[in-house]
Design an enzyme around this catalytic site. Structure first.
Site, PDB file in Angstrom:
ATOM      1  N   ARG I  88      -2.691  -5.011  -2.077  1.00  0.00           N
ATOM      2  CA  ARG I  88      -2.834  -4.677  -0.651  1.00  0.00           C
ATOM      3  C   ARG I  88      -3.051  -3.179  -0.466  1.00  0.00           C
ATOM      4  O   ARG I  88      -3.784  -2.754   0.425  1.00  0.00           O
ATOM      5  CB  ARG I  88      -1.586  -5.126   0.141  1.00  0.00           C
ATOM      6  CG  ARG I  88      -1.338  -6.627   0.181  1.00  0.00           C
ATOM      7  CD  ARG I  88      -2.491  -7.435   0.693  1.00  0.00           C
ATOM      8  NE  ARG I  88      -2.246  -8.869   0.707  1.00  0.00           N
ATOM      9  CZ  ARG I  88      -2.377  -9.682  -0.340  1.00  0.00           C
ATOM     10  NH1 ARG I  88      -2.735  -9.226  -1.526  1.00  0.00           N
ATOM     11  NH2 ARG I  88      -2.172 -10.984  -0.199  1.00  0.00           N
ATOM     12  N   GLU I  91      -6.530  -2.485  -1.400  1.00  0.00           N
ATOM     13  CA  GLU I  91      -7.388  -2.946  -0.300  1.00  0.00           C
ATOM     14  C   GLU I  91      -7.416  -1.930   0.841  1.00  0.00           C
ATOM     15  O   GLU I  91      -8.457  -1.708   1.462  1.00  0.00           O
ATOM     16  CB  GLU I  91      -6.874  -4.297   0.193  1.00  0.00           C
ATOM     17  CG  GLU I  91      -7.728  -4.921   1.267  1.00  0.00           C
ATOM     18  CD  GLU I  91      -7.237  -6.302   1.659  1.00  0.00           C
ATOM     19  OE1 GLU I  91      -7.210  -7.194   0.787  1.00  0.00           O
ATOM     20  OE2 GLU I  91      -6.816  -6.488   2.827  1.00  0.00           O
ATOM     21  N   SER I 114      -3.685  16.522  -1.372  1.00  0.00           N
ATOM     22  CA  SER I 114      -3.187  16.567  -2.746  1.00  0.00           C
ATOM     23  C   SER I 114      -2.324  15.348  -3.078  1.00  0.00           C
ATOM     24  O   SER I 114      -1.520  14.893  -2.269  1.00  0.00           O
ATOM     25  CB  SER I 114      -2.361  17.835  -2.966  1.00  0.00           C
ATOM     26  OG  SER I 114      -1.912  17.892  -4.300  1.00  0.00           O
TER      27      SER I 114
END
Lengths: 147, 147, 147, 147, 147, 147, 147, 147, 147, 147
Positions: I88, I91, I114
């Site tokens: 997830r 994704e 960063s």
């Protein structure tokens, strides 16, 4: 213990005892193609077949049980095989793939040639210019149907 | 212009005119397997064959020349084919690959079955339980020799 | 036991005993290219060759049997080799690949240069600007034929 | 405009005019291997060479300028080539890769065979059992040095 | 035994004994870059260097022999490195790759910067806004020549 | 329109007009490394810089605006670069990657060498044995801190 | 012209006209699953079905012919789908793959669930805690048999 | 020890004792789909379930604890599964993926079918033409919402 | 011994002793995010932190030393993670990647957020419709500067 | 026409007109994160939202319709993103992936953090040592349940 270990044990016994796949097939009473695939961990044996194979390769009772478990199939270590003999088959699929597709569809319509209801026969074909490998593949045509 | 464009033009003409590969092969006078592969950009035609194919698919002179140029071969868009019919063949190589290797080596020793000195024949095999696709592959055995 | 373990045993023995491939080849009586490939698990030895190699590297009877089994070929751990020396060869195929294809087809027509009916010879070529590696590859031309 | 378009124009002109690489090389006055590689977008021509090539393939002034720009090299569309002729070379690197590495190191120590200070010569080798492709590769040995 | 096992033994000894690469380099009498690469299995030591490294990391005679064998090079476990420090270098090649190519060709013409006749120097560069890593790479330019 | 099209227009103009990166850098008043990277679509120019670059390469107002948009970075067409010059850099990261990691950590502790707060300087280094490419990389060390 | 262009034309027409797949299926007189797959280039229509679909999406005669040609199947642009809805299905195969294999084999023995003699039904399942997607898959079991 | 070792122990015990997944599920009191997935290392058991499973497969206390730890999920050894039964499911996702996406969106709007709030039921469906595998998937629809 | 073995020992001890990451973090006196990452082999502990962690998980002196060695980072076994929870996150990067890039550049200009000067805080967010995972990421903005 | 073309048109208009995502979001009346994702082809707008966006970017009626069609999601051109800003996010998932998994499971048990019932907020966080990017992710926890 798993099926891969049983396969490795079969191969090791085959080399040390000098057993041929043809003789294993004769004892099992089936084609050499199916029997070899089964010994190499690609097909599932029944109890009686497992007992015969077990005796040939000196497998114990638990190892014979593993021969009767449906294996996770696929015998190649890489997506594109590196071994020259097996690569030539991959090349045939690659070069002739679209041809095979066109000709089967032209003859049968949309569908596939089954790789399950399938048999293979590999034979030597004598030829004065150098013997040939003759392979017959037979797979049931399975049509796509609308629903 | 390149060979891929000629192949696409052939396929487009085939669909719009309703031409069958079998009829193209009859006119060329060779097997439907080789002729289809050639039309799909995998084999090289000679001038006379190119003229026949060119007439069937209405290709101009330059397009016919491209049919006589050795193509960059390989007919699949991905390493593992996604089309179900072609995938079944990849699966056969994957599941039976080690079996094929073992049996050819058992019969012939170290070497390969040629994919160049090679022919293929695809036929319908009538079967009351459902017709089958019967494929005969014939490839010369080429031995590895020490040197 | 499998062929890979035999190969590893050969390499380990080579390092600890300080054996050179050239001397192994001399004792086997064949080219250093073929003999090294065989010791590295890429070619198949006959019984007599296996006995000689077995004596040099102190292999037992079963290990010698493995040298006579056709191996699963392919000596690179990754698709694109990371080792600089081997990569340079991959780069030659990559940069010159289309050139090699064009020139062989121009000379011979459609077909391939065999990697089976094939030999290789690697030699030092003295050069005042720095010695060179000279490699001669010889492979039979195999034509595609229509059928 | 870019170099790839110039390469495609050269190939298209070659097919439509029936030009051979050998004749291009003769006119440029260099080896057919280097000249073909340059025409296929892998090497950089000087102004005079570009003018000769430009005349042969009917390239305009800007296209000739592109022949003098260092190209992004690499002539294969996939990591593992699908074309059978080029694949055989990849297979040689794969099967013989560790052998080549061992033998060059045995002769020269740690280092590489250069793919830059390098030349290639492809010739037909007459053979009663079927003509062979003979390829000579010559690359400078470059040693790794400690620092 | 193989070189990878020797490398692992060196790293394990380094951690348990608290040895620094700088001190190893001082004892070997060469740059810390080359010596570290050699200890990590990327370069080949001579007998004397191997003896010094062997004493530092308590390697036996056979392990010292492995340090003198040319290793299969490549120190990254994946094609794109996952470690953030090493990835930044891959990113530099990715972002600046075409720039590096353009500027070297503009200065030198077609060719490469050698990674074999090559040295590297990594130093701390004091900076009030935060110290910097200063790296000097020096590689011989190798021109492509026509032939 | 997108940045890639602007980059291609710049490269095409560079070839047809014979512009050098060094002269572009001088007119922009910055290093040739940064300016080339910017022209190749890897860095973002401000309005004034874009105007100078736009004049040199005859870019219109909209194209100059694209030079001021932060680009999607990454200049290589494949994960492992095929171009020999750029590959050598990938090889340096592959062969020396673990060495670079060890030495920076030995000097600075855990952290990275920044590829953002970073500069590069590429120069010719005269050498009687053949000129060398000298590259200085300077990147701020950024430490990992616990929190 | 090819099937992909016909698929794109269908999708474009669907958006601009606001056609629903359910209404297309009703007019064709088959399930919405099969009809949508056919419109998206994964199934083959017969002449009558093609005429109905052609009328809905305003396809000309040649485009309707393409609907009757067996397509190259596979509807995903990447091996692992990036679209969240489709990925969830890939995840189900990944997480439950071994479970599905075990349970089908436990019930049926060695063989597969056909993806050709196959149908799918997707429905809304009302649920007070949030409606659910209910999918019924039905595939013929095809046994591996020994031969 | 880790979860993978516990899974392997469960599978080994299953083969040697001839236990069926259906009987394990009955003893645990849940569906055979969830229980098999849990035994195969894809789901997390609670203490009581772990005790039941532990007794069936003779797992010790520590092994039962591992059954209660959330596992790293994913049961396939390769991105594209090679096993024919599992591949057919991958093929369904590949061939029907865009269809599934279109029909769920047509019914529900933008969102996904959950693979977490999800259940599966695999049953034999008697059929005179050959029994079928009937699978019901039920996943909650989760809508994307704007924010 | 290497860091991976120490990580595995920590995880095994965690399961058998029922230790929570939160309690480890409290004893170390730092955030649970950083401490867990360190225990999982992604961060470097100092001597005192290693001693505390060592006591909790019963690590010996050498194992504690390994906790103080900078590890090779990257905690995922595959390029695209198969575990649903971690996927997830992949994704989110895939679907929102271009959005994140646009918005950070709109606010800050060219540069990056960063991942080194970075912290993460994961908390439960009570919600009557179902509790939520609330994650705060904080990374220093690092600008690209011209040079 | 397809959604990708609409996205490209939006981006081109944004550059030439100098529109900011923040202003688009204000006019739509939703968060800048969701609105940007929608404009970049990752979310689905309703008719009213599409009209507002269409007016801003001068989209015609058909293009506005495409904004209301659920798109095929995924905004990255490669599996591992090459752009430094987006890569840092991939790196966070790679380095912290196992940590995130452990801590969410420790707090919530087995399940996932939803990427669908999800929101994101990106803000500037002033910091005297250099401003930071502060990102809040909020996703509903979805538990795996037994069934």
């Amino acid at each position: 213990m798993n099926r891969i270990e049983v396969t490795e044990k079969i191969i090791t016994a085959k080399v040390s005892k000098g057993i041929s796949w043809a003789s294993v097939a004769r004892q099992v009473g089936l084609s050499k193609e199916w029997v070899t695939a089964a010994c190499l961990g690609q097909m599932t044996l029944n109890e009686k077949q497992a007992a015969i194979v077990g005796e040939i390769f000196e497998l114990n009772a638990e190892e014979q049980k593993w021969l009767q478990v449906v294996p996770y199939k696929g015998s190649l270590p890489t997506t594109v095989p590196t071994d020259p003999l097996i690569y030539r088959w991959y090349e045939i699929v690659n070069v002739y793939g679209s041809t095979i597709k066109e000709l089967i569809h032209e003859e049968f319509g949309d569908g596939i040639m089954s790789a399950i209801d399938f048999s293979m026969d590999i034979r030597r074909e004598a030829d004065p210019k150098g013997d040939r490998v003759n392979v017959v593949l037979s797979g049931k045509f399975l049509p796509y149907k609308s629903y």
